[in-house]
Motif scaffolding. Structure first.
Motif, PDB file in Angstrom:
ATOM      1  N   ALA A  92       0.847  -1.195   0.000  1.00  0.00           N
ATOM      2  CA  ALA A  92       0.000   0.000   0.000  1.00  0.00           C
ATOM      3  C   ALA A  92       0.878   1.238   0.000  1.00  0.00           C
ATOM      4  O   ALA A  92       1.829   1.339   0.783  1.00  0.00           O
ATOM      5  CB  ALA A  92      -0.926   0.004   1.219  1.00  0.00           C
ATOM      6  N   TRP A  93       0.572   2.177  -0.883  1.00  0.00           N
ATOM      7  CA  TRP A  93       1.266   3.466  -0.948  1.00  0.00           C
ATOM      8  C   TRP A  93       0.327   4.542  -0.404  1.00  0.00           C
ATOM      9  O   TRP A  93      -0.724   4.819  -0.970  1.00  0.00           O
ATOM     10  CB  TRP A  93       1.650   3.805  -2.384  1.00  0.00           C
ATOM     11  CG  TRP A  93       2.780   2.956  -2.924  1.00  0.00           C
ATOM     12  CD1 TRP A  93       3.546   2.091  -2.227  1.00  0.00           C
ATOM     13  CD2 TRP A  93       3.239   2.905  -4.276  1.00  0.00           C
ATOM     14  NE1 TRP A  93       4.479   1.498  -3.048  1.00  0.00           N
ATOM     15  CE2 TRP A  93       4.322   1.984  -4.310  1.00  0.00           C
ATOM     16  CE3 TRP A  93       2.872   3.545  -5.456  1.00  0.00           C
ATOM     17  CZ2 TRP A  93       5.019   1.696  -5.492  1.00  0.00           C
ATOM     18  CZ3 TRP A  93       3.567   3.259  -6.630  1.00  0.00           C
ATOM     19  CH2 TRP A  93       4.636   2.347  -6.648  1.00  0.00           C
ATOM     20  N   ALA A  94       0.714   5.127   0.706  1.00  0.00           N
ATOM     21  CA  ALA A  94      -0.127   6.153   1.324  1.00  0.00           C
ATOM     22  C   ALA A  94      -0.087   7.442   0.514  1.00  0.00           C
ATOM     23  O   ALA A  94       0.940   7.792  -0.096  1.00  0.00           O
ATOM     24  CB  ALA A  94       0.339   6.417   2.755  1.00  0.00           C
ATOM     25  N   ASN A  95      -1.197   8.140   0.541  1.00  0.00           N
ATOM     26  CA  ASN A  95      -1.286   9.435  -0.150  1.00  0.00           C
ATOM     27  C   ASN A  95      -0.282  10.410   0.469  1.00  0.00           C
ATOM     28  O   ASN A  95      -0.258  10.609   1.688  1.00  0.00           O
ATOM     29  CB  ASN A  95      -2.707   9.990  -0.017  1.00  0.00           C
ATOM     30  CG  ASN A  95      -2.928  11.224  -0.876  1.00  0.00           C
ATOM     31  OD1 ASN A  95      -2.094  11.561  -1.709  1.00  0.00           O
ATOM     32  ND2 ASN A  95      -4.056  11.893  -0.661  1.00  0.00           N
ATOM     33  N   SER A  97       2.992   9.983   0.428  1.00  0.00           N
ATOM     34  CA  SER A  97       4.250   9.308   0.757  1.00  0.00           C
ATOM     35  C   SER A  97       5.204   9.351  -0.430  1.00  0.00           C
ATOM     36  O   SER A  97       4.824   9.666  -1.559  1.00  0.00           O
ATOM     37  CB  SER A  97       3.978   7.860   1.155  1.00  0.00           C
ATOM     38  OG  SER A  97       3.429   7.140   0.064  1.00  0.00           O
ATOM     39  N   GLN A 196      -4.900   5.799   0.181  1.00  0.00           N
ATOM     40  CA  GLN A 196      -3.790   5.000  -0.307  1.00  0.00           C
ATOM     41  C   GLN A 196      -4.130   4.302  -1.615  1.00  0.00           C
ATOM     42  O   GLN A 196      -5.303   4.180  -1.995  1.00  0.00           O
ATOM     43  CB  GLN A 196      -3.401   3.934   0.719  1.00  0.00           C
ATOM     44  CG  GLN A 196      -4.494   2.899   0.961  1.00  0.00           C
ATOM     45  CD  GLN A 196      -4.116   1.879   2.016  1.00  0.00           C
ATOM     46  OE1 GLN A 196      -3.292   2.136   2.889  1.00  0.00           O
ATOM     47  NE2 GLN A 196      -4.705   0.699   1.935  1.00  0.00           N
ATOM     48  N   THR A 198      -3.324   0.583  -3.508  1.00  0.00           N
ATOM     49  CA  THR A 198      -2.860  -0.767  -3.205  1.00  0.00           C
ATOM     50  C   THR A 198      -2.417  -1.466  -4.481  1.00  0.00           C
ATOM     51  O   THR A 198      -3.177  -1.544  -5.455  1.00  0.00           O
ATOM     52  CB  THR A 198      -3.968  -1.588  -2.522  1.00  0.00           C
ATOM     53  OG1 THR A 198      -4.404  -0.914  -1.335  1.00  0.00           O
ATOM     54  CG2 THR A 198      -3.467  -2.975  -2.159  1.00  0.00           C
TER      55      THR A 198
END
Length: 284
Positions: A92-95, A97, A196, A198
């Motif tokens: 998951a890439w967080a908003n 990040s 995020q 995914t």
């Protein structure tokens, strides 16, 4: 007369002890053996069970016990089976990040209340850009109206706004279902929310199974019992009933052998008692 009777009984007991002792010494203890095993394998062999492929990674002898307490060390044989399986992994890439893609830094940006895509905005390595420019100072300067780069050319020094000096960041947008290369994998955008994005991808994982002598092993939907005829060979049989029959026969043999040993001990003890009684002084 009394001593003659004792001698006769002692001889009889001695005969019984001798026969029992001979049977105990000469009897061969049965061992588990598979006449027609399903699999006979050596280290490095590959085999298939229920459509899945396995490999015998190694067959080794392992020393157990012993040490500094007077115990003797024992050696057991252990085989390691391996199987490669495909598993799904995710990240998951967080908003907001920062992630690394293709050895470059990117900022994750997700817009809207019901997003279906996200954007990777390149984060330029400003320090590397400044160090590569012989005419620019290696640090930016801040004035009241913003950030600048000090550039010296032809003996003149110029303040260039940082937004003009540094190249515009590259952007890449991906929607749900899109695929791209990341960290050596072809990843798919599985879901995008306001918080995020995914990503999912398939990876290969190696599962190991340790096999010991007479251990039960389940491969796929088939149960096997394992054995080692020698230190370099693994045999596996699905005839569980046949194995249990052999184990029962071994247990019965051990019980008989233990009984014969007790007979030897008891008869020898009886002989000693008889001989002791024969030589007791008579009161008459």
């Amino acid at each position: 007369m009394q001593r003659r009777a004792v001698a006769v009984y002692a001889t009889l007991f001695l005969l019984v002890a001798g026969v029992a002792g001979v049977l105990t010494v000469t009897a061969e203890s049965p061992e588990v053996a598979f006449e027609n095993p399903d699999l006979e394998l050596s280290s490095g062999d590959t085999f298939e069970v229920d459509g899945a492929e396995y490999v015998v990674a190694e067959i080794t002898e392992v020393e157990e016990g012993g040490g500094g307490h007077g115990g003797s060390a024992t050696t057991s044989i252990v085989a390691t089976l391996e199987r490669e399986v495909t598993v799904e992994e995710s990240q998951a890439w967080a908003n907001g990040s920062t992630v690394t893609v293709d050895e470059r830094e990117w900022r994750v940006e997700i817009a809207g209340d019901d997003p279906s895509e996200f954007t990777l905005v390149e984060v330029p390595n400003r320090q590397a850009i400044l160090e590569a420019d012989d005419n620019a100072d290696n640090e930016t300067v801040t004035r009241d109206d913003g950030e600048y780069v000090v550039v010296s050319e032809g003996g003149e020094t110029t303040l260039v706004p940082a937004d003009e000096y540094f190249p515009a960041p590259e952007e890449q947008s991906y929607a749900t279902g899109d695929t791209f290369d990341y960290d050596g994998h072809s990843v798919t955008v599985d879901q995008v929310t306001t918080g995020q994005a995914t990503l999912v991808w398939e990876a290969t994982q190696t599962n190991s199974i340790e096999v010991q002598r007479e251990s039960m092993v389940t491969l796929g939907e088939t149960d096997f019992v394992a054995n080692f005829p020698d230190a370099s060979t693994l045999t596996m049989s699905s005839d569980i009933d046949g194995y249990e029959a052999q184990v029962a026969a071994i247990d019965q043999f051990q019980q008989y052998n233990s009984g014969l040993t007790r007979v030897v001990v008891l008869t020898l003890f009886s002989i000693v008692l008889l001989l002791s009684a024969a030589f007791l002084p008579s009161r008459y």
